[in-house]
Design an enzyme around this catalytic site. Sequence first.
Site, PDB file in Angstrom:
ATOM      1  N   MET A   1      49.603  31.988  88.925  1.00 36.98           N
ATOM      2  CA  MET A   1      49.188  31.669  90.416  1.00 36.98           C
ATOM      3  C   MET A   1      48.774  32.948  90.674  1.00 36.98           C
ATOM      4  O   MET A   1      48.440  33.286  92.033  1.00 36.98           O
ATOM      5  CB  MET A   1      50.250  31.426  91.085  1.00 36.98           C
ATOM      6  CG  MET A   1      50.847  29.836  90.681  1.00 36.98           C
ATOM      7  SD  MET A   1      51.957  29.469  91.948  1.00 36.98           S
ATOM      8  CE  MET A   1      53.326  30.628  91.453  1.00 36.98           C
TER       9      MET A   1
ATOM     10  N   GLY B   1      53.652  21.769  88.058  1.00 43.36           N
ATOM     11  CA  GLY B   1      52.697  22.901  88.706  1.00 43.36           C
ATOM     12  C   GLY B   1      53.254  24.007  89.561  1.00 43.36           C
ATOM     13  O   GLY B   1      54.419  24.171  89.489  1.00 43.36           O
ATOM     14  N   CYS B   2      52.638  24.514  90.504  1.00 43.24           N
ATOM     15  CA  CYS B   2      52.723  25.683  91.420  1.00 43.24           C
ATOM     16  C   CYS B   2      53.931  24.926  92.144  1.00 43.24           C
ATOM     17  O   CYS B   2      53.648  24.075  92.789  1.00 43.24           O
ATOM     18  CB  CYS B   2      51.534  26.058  92.232  1.00 43.24           C
ATOM     19  SG  CYS B   2      52.000  26.864  93.579  1.00 43.24           S
ATOM     20  N   PHE B   3      54.964  25.837  92.353  1.00 42.53           N
ATOM     21  CA  PHE B   3      56.178  25.471  93.141  1.00 42.53           C
ATOM     22  C   PHE B   3      56.000  25.387  94.635  1.00 42.53           C
ATOM     23  O   PHE B   3      56.683  24.873  95.297  1.00 42.53           O
ATOM     24  CB  PHE B   3      57.423  25.955  92.798  1.00 42.53           C
ATOM     25  CG  PHE B   3      57.622  27.496  92.628  1.00 42.53           C
ATOM     26  CD1 PHE B   3      56.839  28.353  93.305  1.00 42.53           C
ATOM     27  CD2 PHE B   3      58.496  27.928  91.824  1.00 42.53           C
ATOM     28  CE1 PHE B   3      56.706  29.655  93.123  1.00 42.53           C
ATOM     29  CE2 PHE B   3      58.709  29.463  91.413  1.00 42.53           C
ATOM     30  CZ  PHE B   3      57.647  30.185  92.218  1.00 42.53           C
TER      31      PHE B   3
END
Length: 229
Positions: free
Chosen positions: A1, A62-64
Amino acid sequence: MNTKNDCNKYVYFSTYCKILNMKKYILTVFIVTFIISTTNGQSKLTKLNSMKTIETATIANGCFWCTEAIFQLLNGVESVTSGYTGGTLKNPTYKEITSGKTGHAEAIQIKFDTSKITFVEILEVFFSTHDPTTLNRQGYDVGTQYRSAIFYNSETQKNEAEAFINVLSEANVFDKPIVTEVTKLDVFYEAENYHQNYYNNNKTQGYCVAVINPKLEKFLKQFKSKIKQ
């Protein structure tokens, strides 16, 4: 990220979302029968027992920052905590996670009221809001830390997750095989404070505007009946 601040790089991600969204209606209609059949008995028991029961679901898709923002809105969800699990490094930091070498996935831990929402309904949202066919990748986020995974904490959750995946696979809901791993939950490490409630605290940040907002808009339309009032 580490690329989240570069909105231009998310043109690919936006296109991917549009393509994936075409399947959302099909997926939702198809799994309604599955949800009804697996929750009907539980619903009857709930009516007989009005006591509030809180369970925990741990998922990675995926991205939290994105996943937390979505599941926070579901009726019956008491809390959502961002963290790391599935790896070997003890007490990992975000910097170590971004290396992709810890074995951990960015995950969220959901506390939910079973009288309002079931684990199967959690799975419905899970499979409708990410691509479970891309190995170690969600959009422009690439690495094992972004893998699709369900970390079960009971045999019931394990069985329901595997059955759900089998139903989707046999119906060819997705064009490619589902690669979501179903693994027993070990240790869940809570992420640093600044990751918690990230979207609500940073709505004007580039990643939130370019990536999370479009996902939330689609989610709100698709799951309108399941949103907190």
